[in-house]
Design a protein around this motif. Sequence first.
Motif, short mmCIF file in Angstrom:
data_model
loop_
_atom_site.label_atom_id
_atom_site.label_comp_id
_atom_site.label_asym_id
_atom_site.label_seq_id
_atom_site.Cartn_x
_atom_site.Cartn_y
_atom_site.Cartn_z
N LEU A 43 4.41 18.98 29.09
CA LEU A 43 5.39 18.13 28.40
C LEU A 43 4.68 16.94 27.74
O LEU A 43 5.00 16.54 26.61
N THR A 44 3.69 16.39 28.44
CA THR A 44 2.89 15.28 27.88
C THR A 44 2.26 15.71 26.56
O THR A 44 2.27 14.96 25.57
N VAL A 45 1.72 16.93 26.54
CA VAL A 45 1.03 17.42 25.34
C VAL A 45 2.04 17.74 24.23
O VAL A 45 1.81 17.43 23.06
N LEU A 46 3.18 18.32 24.59
CA LEU A 46 4.20 18.63 23.59
C LEU A 46 4.66 17.37 22.85
O LEU A 46 4.73 17.35 21.63
N LEU A 100 4.44 21.14 34.57
CA LEU A 100 5.47 20.65 33.64
C LEU A 100 5.05 19.32 33.04
O LEU A 100 5.17 19.10 31.82
N ALA A 101 4.53 18.41 33.88
CA ALA A 101 4.12 17.08 33.39
C ALA A 101 2.99 17.20 32.37
O ALA A 101 3.00 16.52 31.34
N ILE A 102 2.02 18.06 32.64
CA ILE A 102 0.89 18.21 31.71
C ILE A 102 1.37 18.76 30.37
O ILE A 102 1.09 18.20 29.30
N ARG A 152 7.97 27.24 21.84
CA ARG A 152 6.79 27.79 22.52
C ARG A 152 6.61 27.14 23.89
O ARG A 152 6.29 27.81 24.87
N PHE A 153 6.83 25.83 23.97
CA PHE A 153 6.77 25.12 25.26
C PHE A 153 7.76 25.72 26.25
O PHE A 153 7.42 26.01 27.40
N GLN A 154 8.99 25.94 25.81
CA GLN A 154 10.01 26.51 26.69
C GLN A 154 9.62 27.92 27.14
O GLN A 154 9.79 28.28 28.31
N LYS A 207 12.94 30.82 37.78
CA LYS A 207 13.42 29.60 37.11
C LYS A 207 13.29 29.74 35.61
O LYS A 207 12.24 30.21 35.12
N LYS A 208 14.31 29.30 34.87
CA LYS A 208 14.24 29.31 33.41
C LYS A 208 14.73 27.96 32.90
O LYS A 208 15.66 27.38 33.47
#
Length: 273
Positions: free
Chosen positions: A203-206, A199-201, A154-156, A168-169
């Motif tokens: 990814l931090t949560v993931l 991305l930082a936000i 889901r993140f991706q 971008k993928k």
Amino acid sequence: MSKYAEYIEQIEIDSLWSGKKHIKWDLDRHVNILSGVNGMGKSTIINKVVKGLSAGGEFPSHMLKGVHLRVSPAEAKWIRYDVIRSFDRPLMSNEMIGKMDLSLATELDWQLFQLQRKYLDYQVNVGNKIIQALQSGAPDAAMKAQEFSAPKKRFQDIIDELFADTGKKIVRTENEIRFSQIGETLVPYQLSSGEKQMLAILLTVLVQDNQNAVLFMDEPEVSLHIEWQKQLIDLVLELNPNVQIILTTHSPAVVMNGWVDSVTEVSDITDQD
């Protein structure tokens, strides 16, 4: 007894600066948005709390003098937390630069560099859970394995949707985060400031891996365009339904998707002494 708190119930600060302004803020389990004109102390409130928490999230013995947290459950001694700051400033510390590739020039680059490592650990943990589920031989083993892998997918998907306008993928075959764009491979440090911030936000949560955690964000919208600002809170909660968001903002867009009732004005939680 869990030594980790699920969330913060209340922040109390005896005096925000020079003996003035007593703050008492009762918090919602999930979404807390602090608003107010410049100079009212929004960032100061978040900074005092974050400075008071030790690197591991231990409190209250490590809290700054005059800063008090009430948490749930009340007897917890630790809290998991992450901090997202707004500005993609140049890195000033030579010590930091010495630890990194010199092409990583900003604070967001440094944050993404650290997150890449956490992302690798996260994937190992998820892989182990999937293997254990499949080895258990339980009737629902395959479904459990799929549940464990769902947040990463889901993140991706979210990142691909957000970055679709620039083509971008995320490269799904890589363990580290890489992007493909018109046949080229990009690393996160080649993204725009807004893309890096989002991305930082996310990814931090993931990598919080669905655990109870507090996410402090100080004006996270600064680099984000309006459409991303509107989606921000919903995407964070989707990736970790157990997170508690505490953020400051100047932007009406951040609250547009139904979060107006979660806004607190600094003046509403302040007693003038």
